[in-house]
Design an enzyme around this catalytic site. Structure first.
Site, PDB file in Angstrom:
ATOM      1  N   ASP A  67     -19.401  33.060   7.159  1.00 34.10           N
ATOM      2  CA  ASP A  67     -19.570  32.995   8.612  1.00 34.10           C
ATOM      3  C   ASP A  67     -18.166  33.107   9.200  1.00 34.10           C
ATOM      4  OD1 ASP A  67     -19.763  32.245  11.266  1.00 34.10           O
ATOM      5  OD2 ASP A  67     -21.228  30.655  10.891  1.00 34.10           O
ATOM      6  N   TYR A 157     -19.706  39.266  26.978  1.00 34.25           N
ATOM      7  CA  TYR A 157     -19.390  40.133  25.834  1.00 34.25           C
ATOM      8  C   TYR A 157     -18.182  41.012  26.174  1.00 34.25           C
ATOM      9  CZ  TYR A 157     -20.468  43.937  22.458  1.00 34.25           C
ATOM     10  OH  TYR A 157     -20.424  44.895  21.474  1.00 34.25           O
TER      11      TYR A 157
HETATM   12  P1  NAD Z   1     -25.656  44.425  13.787  1.00 31.84           P
HETATM   13  O1  NAD Z   1     -26.324  43.260  14.421  1.00 31.84           O
HETATM   14  O2  NAD Z   1     -26.459  45.571  13.296  1.00 31.84           O
HETATM   15  O3  NAD Z   1     -24.756  43.907  12.571  1.00 31.84           O
HETATM   16  C1  NAD Z   1     -23.912  42.819  12.744  1.00 31.84           C
HETATM   17  C2  NAD Z   1     -23.442  42.307  11.398  1.00 31.84           C
HETATM   18  O4  NAD Z   1     -22.613  41.162  11.650  1.00 31.84           O
HETATM   19  C3  NAD Z   1     -24.569  41.811  10.516  1.00 31.84           C
HETATM   20  O5  NAD Z   1     -24.255  42.087   9.170  1.00 31.84           O
HETATM   21  C4  NAD Z   1     -24.581  40.303  10.753  1.00 31.84           C
HETATM   22  O6  NAD Z   1     -25.120  39.572   9.692  1.00 31.84           O
HETATM   23  C5  NAD Z   1     -23.091  40.055  10.903  1.00 31.84           C
HETATM   24  N1  NAD Z   1     -22.768  38.818  11.586  1.00 31.84           N
HETATM   25  C6  NAD Z   1     -23.235  38.346  12.762  1.00 31.84           C
HETATM   26  N2  NAD Z   1     -22.710  37.136  13.033  1.00 31.84           N
HETATM   27  C7  NAD Z   1     -21.874  36.840  11.994  1.00 31.84           C
HETATM   28  C8  NAD Z   1     -21.027  35.744  11.669  1.00 31.84           C
HETATM   29  N3  NAD Z   1     -20.947  34.667  12.451  1.00 31.84           N
HETATM   30  N4  NAD Z   1     -20.312  35.793  10.516  1.00 31.84           N
HETATM   31  C9  NAD Z   1     -20.390  36.859   9.697  1.00 31.84           C
HETATM   32  N5  NAD Z   1     -21.164  37.930   9.946  1.00 31.84           N
HETATM   33  C10 NAD Z   1     -21.899  37.913  11.074  1.00 31.84           C
HETATM   34  O7  NAD Z   1     -24.541  44.892  14.835  1.00 31.84           O
HETATM   35  P2  NAD Z   1     -23.733  46.287  15.022  1.00 31.84           P
HETATM   36  O8  NAD Z   1     -24.325  46.988  16.164  1.00 31.84           O
HETATM   37  O9  NAD Z   1     -23.556  46.959  13.719  1.00 31.84           O
HETATM   38  O10 NAD Z   1     -22.344  45.682  15.532  1.00 31.84           O
HETATM   39  C11 NAD Z   1     -21.169  45.681  14.772  1.00 31.84           C
HETATM   40  C12 NAD Z   1     -19.994  45.570  15.718  1.00 31.84           C
HETATM   41  O11 NAD Z   1     -19.956  46.696  16.601  1.00 31.84           O
HETATM   42  C13 NAD Z   1     -20.056  44.329  16.618  1.00 31.84           C
HETATM   43  O12 NAD Z   1     -18.759  43.793  16.766  1.00 31.84           O
HETATM   44  C14 NAD Z   1     -20.548  44.901  17.940  1.00 31.84           C
HETATM   45  O13 NAD Z   1     -20.148  44.114  19.032  1.00 31.84           O
HETATM   46  C15 NAD Z   1     -19.870  46.254  17.929  1.00 31.84           C
HETATM   47  N6  NAD Z   1     -20.491  47.274  18.800  1.00 31.84           N
HETATM   48  C16 NAD Z   1     -21.746  47.757  18.537  1.00 31.84           C
HETATM   49  C17 NAD Z   1     -22.275  48.747  19.369  1.00 31.84           C
HETATM   50  C18 NAD Z   1     -23.625  49.364  19.131  1.00 31.84           C
HETATM   51  O14 NAD Z   1     -24.073  50.164  19.963  1.00 31.84           O
HETATM   52  N7  NAD Z   1     -24.305  49.038  18.061  1.00 31.84           N
HETATM   53  C19 NAD Z   1     -21.544  49.211  20.469  1.00 31.84           C
HETATM   54  C20 NAD Z   1     -20.293  48.674  20.717  1.00 31.84           C
HETATM   55  C21 NAD Z   1     -19.772  47.708  19.858  1.00 31.84           C
END
Ligand code: NAD
Length: 251
Positions: A67, A157
């Protein structure tokens, strides 16, 4: 020459949030470039699946349940990466997100604190730990277009991700030339957290695609982000540091 620019053989990368979505995409591309990847997230079943798929494809991956908001766990992760692979060279601060959409004046303190802890404080702590552990290397942060663009309902965010952009610039200044620090601001990539935050179902995606009218012609994929991460973590970007780069299918 081209091979050398993107070669990560003999190096180890920690990728947080590597259990699915963008983190999974980054872990798989780095492994394909030859890196030993340590997949870290809270859900062991998810990171184990990603590590198994990388190993089955001929890459090298291990997983470490972590975490990122727990500093002891982050210290254990850095030690695990060094003990298991013989060193630490790259660290990707990818874990993050918020599924809550609410105007700032209606947001409760609990969600504000949770969002800042995961998306900002954890990036600061992980970077400190990575920098102490590495002899030299590269750190990559994943923020968001929301760091620069106003998205009503996502102010908490946005504030956290804007903080990540500034951590990127400051750490790059303070840790260089020993460590390069860069950041990717992804645009819309349909992942679990993105679908939850925007309350979308799979059948809504063509509509979103049409509405955004991105110059690149489509929404993003985890592999698109993995490719950008490879550039920023490989020798190809040796003269790039302190940059927040929009990878979003458009401006
Ligand atoms: P997702 O929810 O598909 O994956 C998130 C991952 O982070 C998962 O493996 C989850 O288990 C892990 N996670 C969450 N909380 C955690 C913690 N406390 N400790 C360890 N692991 C943890 O999300 P995603 O869309 O792949 O997002 C990844 C990154 O990209 C994030 O930082 C998100 O803010 C950023 N982001 C995503 C998008 C999008 O459109 N998907 C756009 C801009 C930014």
């Amino acid at each position: 020459m081209l091979n050398e620019l993107f070669d990560l053989k003999g190096e180890t990368a920690v990728v947080t949030g590597a259990g699915r979505g963008i983190g999974e995409g980054i872990a798989k591309v780095l492994a394909a470039a030859g890196a030993s990847v340590v997949c870290a997230a809270r859900r062991v079943d998810e990171i184990q699946r990603v590590a198994d798929e990388i190993n089955a494809a001929g890459g090298k991956a291990k997983c470490c349940a972590t975490d990122v908001t727990d500093l002891d766990a982050v210290n254990r992760l850095a030690k695990f990466a060094c003990d298991e692979t013989g060193g630490l060279h790259m660290w990707v601060n990818n874990a993050g997100g918020s599924a809550v959409q609410k105007p700032l004046h209606l947001l409760d303190q609990e969600e504000w604190d949770r969002t800042l802890a995961l998306n900002l404080t954890a990036v600061w702590q992980c970077t400190r730990v990575a920098a102490e552990t590495m002899v030299e290397g590269r750190i990559l942060n994943i923020s968001s277009l929301a760091a620069e663009d106003v998205i009503a309902g996502s102010g908490h965010y946005s504030a956290a991700k804007a903080g990540v952009n500034m951590l990127t610039k400051t750490f790059a200044q303070e840790l260089g030339p020993r460590i390069r620090v860069n950041c990717i601001m992804p645009g819309a990539v349909p992942t679990e957290i993105m679908m939850q935050a925007l309350k979308l179902k799979d059948e809504d995606l063509p509509k979103l695609d049409k509405m955004l009218r991105l110059p690149a012609g489509r929404l993003g994929t985890p592999q698109d982000l993995g490719a950008a991460a490879l550039f920023l973590l490989s020798p190809a970007s040796a003269w790039v540091t302190g940059q927040n780069i929009r990878v979003s299918g458009g401006p």
